[in-house]
Each structure stands twice: as structure tokens, then as C-alpha cells.
Design a protein around this motif. Structure first.
Motif, PDB file in Angstrom:
ATOM      1  N   GLY A   1       2.920   1.627  -6.172  1.00 50.86           N
ATOM      2  CA  GLY A   1       1.776   1.638  -5.266  1.00 50.86           C
ATOM      3  C   GLY A   1       0.648   0.736  -5.698  1.00 50.86           C
ATOM      4  N   ILE A   2       0.528   0.502  -7.003  1.00 52.80           N
ATOM      5  CA  ILE A   2      -0.558  -0.363  -7.475  1.00 52.80           C
ATOM      6  C   ILE A   2      -0.359  -1.803  -7.010  1.00 52.80           C
ATOM      7  CG2 ILE A   2      -1.077   1.071  -9.479  1.00 52.80           C
ATOM      8  CD1 ILE A   2       0.544  -0.844 -11.185  1.00 52.80           C
ATOM      9  N   PHE A   3       0.874  -2.159  -6.605  1.00 51.82           N
ATOM     10  CA  PHE A   3       1.141  -3.502  -6.091  1.00 51.82           C
ATOM     11  C   PHE A   3       1.236  -3.501  -4.563  1.00 51.82           C
ATOM     12  CE2 PHE A   3       3.253  -3.250 -10.295  1.00 51.82           C
ATOM     13  CZ  PHE A   3       2.409  -4.113 -10.970  1.00 51.82           C
ATOM     14  N   GLY A   4       1.030  -2.323  -3.935  1.00 49.84           N
ATOM     15  CA  GLY A   4       1.043  -2.247  -2.482  1.00 49.84           C
ATOM     16  C   GLY A   4       2.335  -1.754  -1.876  1.00 49.84           C
TER      17      GLY A   4
ATOM     18  N   LYS B   1       1.933   3.519  -2.555  1.00 52.19           N
ATOM     19  CA  LYS B   1       0.537   3.390  -2.164  1.00 52.19           C
ATOM     20  C   LYS B   1       0.125   4.566  -1.283  1.00 52.19           C
ATOM     21  CE  LYS B   1      -0.822   0.624   1.054  1.00 52.19           C
ATOM     22  NZ  LYS B   1      -1.141  -0.543   1.914  1.00 52.19           N
ATOM     23  N   ILE B   2      -1.170   4.902  -1.356  1.00 53.21           N
ATOM     24  CA  ILE B   2      -1.745   5.934  -0.497  1.00 53.21           C
ATOM     25  C   ILE B   2      -2.191   5.276   0.795  1.00 53.21           C
ATOM     26  CG2 ILE B   2      -3.575   7.656  -0.284  1.00 53.21           C
ATOM     27  CD1 ILE B   2      -3.594   7.837  -3.351  1.00 53.21           C
TER      28      ILE B   2
ATOM     29  N   MET C   1       1.157   9.789   0.632  1.00 54.96           N
ATOM     30  CA  MET C   1       1.938   8.959  -0.294  1.00 54.96           C
ATOM     31  C   MET C   1       3.395   9.377  -0.207  1.00 54.96           C
ATOM     32  SD  MET C   1       2.019   8.762  -4.475  1.00 54.96           S
ATOM     33  CE  MET C   1       0.431   7.993  -4.741  1.00 54.96           C
ATOM     34  N   TYR C   2       4.287   8.383  -0.080  1.00 53.41           N
ATOM     35  CA  TYR C   2       5.716   8.667  -0.152  1.00 53.41           C
ATOM     36  C   TYR C   2       6.130   8.787  -1.620  1.00 53.41           C
ATOM     37  CZ  TYR C   2       6.343   7.533   4.791  1.00 53.41           C
ATOM     38  OH  TYR C   2       6.287   7.534   6.162  1.00 53.41           O
ATOM     39  N   LEU C   3       6.961   9.784  -1.919  1.00 48.59           N
ATOM     40  CA  LEU C   3       7.542   9.954  -3.250  1.00 48.59           C
ATOM     41  C   LEU C   3       9.043   9.747  -3.148  1.00 48.59           C
ATOM     42  CD1 LEU C   3       5.745  13.166  -4.589  1.00 48.59           C
ATOM     43  CD2 LEU C   3       5.122  10.774  -4.979  1.00 48.59           C
TER      44      LEU C   3
END
Length: 512
Positions: A434-437, A457-458, A475-477
Motif C-alpha cells: 500500500g505504501i507504493f499505491g 492502500k487505504i 483496505m483489502y487484505l
């Protein structure tokens, strides 16, 4: 008894430094922890303080000399500053002895330079760089070569003052633990120069000050000049004897006073003679690093040997985000670190792993190993590739400890300072795309572990909440798992447990 004054231990990315200034002269008295000399590297200026109180009796590295990590710079003797003249005389005598003791090239005791002892998990390494050539003078403990393994880069240092006599393992060659890399001759190479010679003389031995025209450049200054393509003749040096320091170059860059003159009019014609063809598609071929080869091999191995399956769910991050917004300033003041999302995920995963021991297990041949502890690896992206340092016993860690550990891992991973033992033995892994989108992805297992959690990502999405449509931060897990070990029911319930713990963080405190 004399006390040695040594250069600081340089980081792995810094090969050498230059003695910028001595704040004391032989014969001067010094107090413990008093600043005595400054070492300038290509990144920072390091201060060296007196290890003991006494009198500076000897200076072994003059201003402008190039020094290696932990090299002896001088010595402190006992007593007050009365013996100043005597100390100077001892210094002169010591220099004379050094001159008389210099052995000719090819003479002296010969040593075998061997690769370090690799851990059991590492079979071999690759010689990536030789920092010294045959016949080039080096100091004791100066870095000779770098060996890249599938986890870290190891440095091979000189066993004594001298020079390489023969290189047995060229750059790019594969070497095993304790393999012979080179032969080293003690006392060989160029003869030592007198300390009071011009600093430019050290450039002839490689790596020290360099003389350009009538200007003398410090190592860090030389690097900046090359980066910005400056005209050295237009830079005024403020160092000893007009020596150009790093600060002088930075000032010239800021003022724009040292730019090279424009090329003559004929230059554009030459450039026009070889125009870039429209539609040209350049290619660059470079060998894959050993770390990247290992990552590729392990990822393919995971897909070939495990019955890998991925299950998905989504979590409403509203509660965690509200808790984080409420306490982030207080948390920062209390623990001197920021409150992120990873701390909540690590703690929630630790609790879920206790409830579903199959997810925390690993397969060893035909055996199943159930781990009675939670060691969670956190994937960290670096310029060299992906590494997975491990947080130990996360069940007993506080959220603040988790956040501090992750920040420390990230910084040291990017600097290449993680130890091999810090990247081994995890029982479960979390990766945050998520930190990269990334909105959704399928993480690949980290063998011999049987499960890995992927965060994303949120993103605000319309959700049905109590019969009404609300915009919620979702957020998808993704949980990838080895179906040989973990049944689909357990994988789904594990992910649902994570979702419940994160959507109601009070559960983490109440253990429900």
C-alpha cells in the motif's frame, strides 16, 4: 603508557576519510573527551575526542592525509604539557625511523587474503569490487574487496600495511567461505612519504588529496566537483595551504561562480554531425546482483514447491485511523517515534497466530514444525532488492517497540547494515504494498513459512453500514498460504480474526 587515538568506525558506505584539522599539537595537554582532530568523509565531518587525559605525544596522520576506519591517528602520553619539545623531538625521530624501516616493493612477510567465514545458510558469495589494485599501497584494516552474498555485502580488509601482490579471485567470480582471494605482501607498495610533504603527494598513492592545476582538492571536494562539473580554477580554497574543502565547493555551487565556460560555437556542429535517430531504443545490459538472483530463485521455488493459494478480505480502517489521529502527538512525545499502521497489524497478527497455530507453523521435509512463539518478518524495499528483517517475540512487544523496530530496520536496510541473523528464522511475514499505491495483490510465500499477509492502500469506498450507504476508509487484505499445511477454513478464519481485531482495536487489549 601511551594511548592510541583512532579514527572512528566508518559506515559501510564510507571507505575512507581525510584528516581535516588537528586542534592540538604535539606537546599540548588534553583532557578526556576533548576534541582533538576532525576527519572529513564524503558525507560528514567526524569528530575524534581524546580517549584519556594527558599530553599529545605523537601525530601519525597529518592534515590532508587519507585514513581508513579505526586507523591510528596519534598517541597520547601521560603527564602534563611540559615535555612539548621532547614530544616534538620524539615525533621527528619516529618519522625518521619510519623512513628507514620502509621496505622495498616486493619485500616483507606475505599473507593470504581469504574470504570471511560465511554462515551455514550461505554457500558462496560473489567478488563484486576490488578497491585496491596489485602494487597499490594500503593501510592495515583498509577495505580491499567487497563480497556480495544473497543477504549482505561483506568487506575484506588488509591484514597489515603493504600492498596486494596477486589477485586470485577477480571481480564477478564465485567464492566459498574462507576461499583464497589474494596474496598480500607486508610493507610492499609505494614508500611512505614524510608527513610534512605537500598533501597533493598522497594523490599519487590513490584516494587522497588531488592536485588540479595549482589547486589542491580534498576527497569530498573532488567528488562534488565531478558531480557538478565545475571549473576548479574558479573555486577559492579555505583549507590549509589553500586546500579546497567540501564547504568551498558547496558555496561555489550555491553562488554559481564556478560553472565551466560555454563550449565554442563549433561544438553544436559536432553534436549535429551525430544526431539521435528518432525512434532509437537504447538498451543496457547489467549482471543481476546476487541478492536479486536469490530473491528470484526463492520466489520461483515457493511457487513450485508449495500448494499456494490466496484468500482475500477487506477491513474498515476507520477505528485505527481515529485512534491514531487522537494519540499520534502524545505517542510521538512519549516514545520519540511516529504511530503508524504497521504496529497495529503486527500486534493483531501476533494474536491471530496464537489462535491459529497452523498459520504459524512451517514444513520441514515430511515434518510439521509448530512454533510456540511469534517472530514476524516485515518486508522492506531497498535499492538492492527486497529484504525481510524479523521482529522477535512480537506477542510480548508493545506497539511503540514494533514501530521503533520497523523504523530502525528500514533505515539500516537502505544503508546495507542489516546483519544476516536479523533476516533469518521468521514464522510469518507481513508485506505492505500500500505504501507504493497497490490496491490489491497476491503476495508470494517466504519459505519455509506457510503464510504471508499482504496489506494494501487505504481507499475510501461506499459501504453499507446499518442499512445506510457511508463512505468508509477500506483496505483489502490478502493472505497467501500453503494449502498442504493450512486448510481453507483456517485461512479464512485467520483473516476474519485480523479484520475483527483491526476494526475494534480494544479487542487487542481485552484479548477477545
Amino acid at each position: 603508557m601511551a594511548t592510541e587515538i583512532k579514527a572512528p568506525t566508518f559506515p559501510e558506505s564510507v571507505a575512507e576519510g581525510s584528516v581535516a584539522a588537528w586542534h592540538k599539537k604535539p606537546g599540548d595537554s588534553v583532557e578526556r573527551d576533548e576534541l582533538i582532530v576532525e576527519i572529513e568523509t564524503d558525507k560528514v565531518v567526524l569528530e575524534v575526542v581524546a580517549p584519556e587525559a594527558g599530553t599529545l605525544s605523537e601525530v601519525l596522520a597529518e592534515e590532508g592525509d587519507t585514513v581508513a576506519s579505526e586507523q591510528v591517528l596519534g598517541r597520547i602520553g601521560e603527564g602534563a604539557a611540559k615535555g612539548g619539545e621532547k614530544a616534538v623531538e620524539q615525533k621527528v625521530n619516529a618519522k625518521a625511523e619510519q623512513k628507514s624501516d620502509v621496505k622495498p616493493a616486493g619485500g616483507g612477510k606475505q599473507h593470504e587474503v581469504k574470504a570471511p567465514t560465511f554462515p551455514e545458510s550461505i554457500q558462496e558469495g560473489t567478488v563484486t569490487t576490488w578497491h585496491k589494485q596489485v602494487g597499490e599501497a594500503v593501510k592495515r584494516d583498509e577495505v580491499l574487496a567487497d563480497i556480495e552474498t544473497d543477504k549482505v555485502v561483506l568487506e575484506v580488509v588488509a591484514p597489515a600495511d603493504g600492498a596486494l601482490a596477486e589477485i586470485k579471485a577477480e571481480e564477478g567470480s564465485q567464492v566459498e567461505s574462507e576461499a583464497l582471494l589474494a596474496l598480500f605482501t607486508e610493507g610492499a607498495g609505494g614508500a611512505a612519504t614524510a608527513a610534512d610533504e605537500a598533501p597533493a603527494a598522497s594523490a599519487a598513492d590513490g584516494g587522497g588529496d588531488e592536485k588540479v592545476g595549482d589547486k589542491i582538492l580534498a576527497p569530498a571536494a573532488r567528488k562534488l566537483v565531478a558531480e557538478h562539473d565545475l571549473d576548479v580554477s574558479r573555486i577559492e580554497g579555505t583549507g590549509k595551504g589553500g586546500r579546497i574543502l567540501k564547504e568551498d565547493v558547496q558555496k561555489a555551487v550555491k553562488e554559481g561562480s564556478a560553472k565551466k565556460a560555454a563550449k565554442p560555437a563549433s561544438a553544436p556542429k559536432q553534436a549535429a554531425a551525430t544526431p539521435v535517430v528518432e525512434g532509437e531504443r537504447p538498451e543496457k545490459r547489467v549482471p543481476m546482483s546476487r541478492l536479486r538472483q536469490t530473491i528470484a530463485k526463492r520466489l520461483v521455488q515457493a511457487q513450485q514447491t508449495a500448494a499456494m493459494l490466496t484468500t482475500y478480505n477487506e477491513v474498515d480502517m476507520g477505528a485505527v485511523m481515529a485512534l491514531r489521529a487522537q494519540y499520534k502527538d502524545t505517542f510521538l512525545k512519549a516514545h520519540d517515534t511516529k504511530l503508524g499502521f504497521m504496529g497495529f497489524f503486527v500486534k493483531a497478527a501476533s494474536e491471530a497466530l496464537k489462535r491459529f497455530p497452523d498459520v504459524n507453523a512451517s514444513i520441514d521435509g515430511s515434518d510439521i514444525v509448530y512454533h510456540g512463539y511469534q517472530d514476524i518478518g516485515v518486508a522492506v524495499s531497498t535499492d538492492r532488492g527486497l529484504v525481510v528483517p524479523v521482529l522477535r517475540d512480537t506477542d510480548s512487544m508493545k506497539i511503540a517497540d514494533v514501530e521503533k523496530g520497523i523504523v530502525d530496520f528500514g533505515k539500516r536496510a537502505r544503508d546495507g547494515k542489516l546483519g544476516i541473523d536479523e533476516m533469518q528464522g521468521g514464522t510469518f511475514t507481513i508485506t505492505n504494498g500500500g505504501i507504493f499505491g497497490s490496491l490489491m495483490s497476491t503476495p508470494i510465500l517466504n519459505p519455509p513459512q506457510t503464510a504471508i499477509l499482504g496489506m494494501h492502500k487505504i481507499q475510501e469506498r461506499p459501504m453499507a453500514v446499518n442499512g445506510k450507504v457511508e463512505i468508509r476508509p477500506m483496505m483489502y487484505l490478502a493472505l497467501s498460504y500453503d494449502h498442504r499445511m493450512i486448510d481453507g477454513k483456517d485461512a479464512v478464519q485467520f483473516l476474519v480474526t485480523l479484520k475483527e481485531l483491526l476494526e475494534d482495536p480494544a479487542r487487542l487489549l481485552l484479548d477477545v
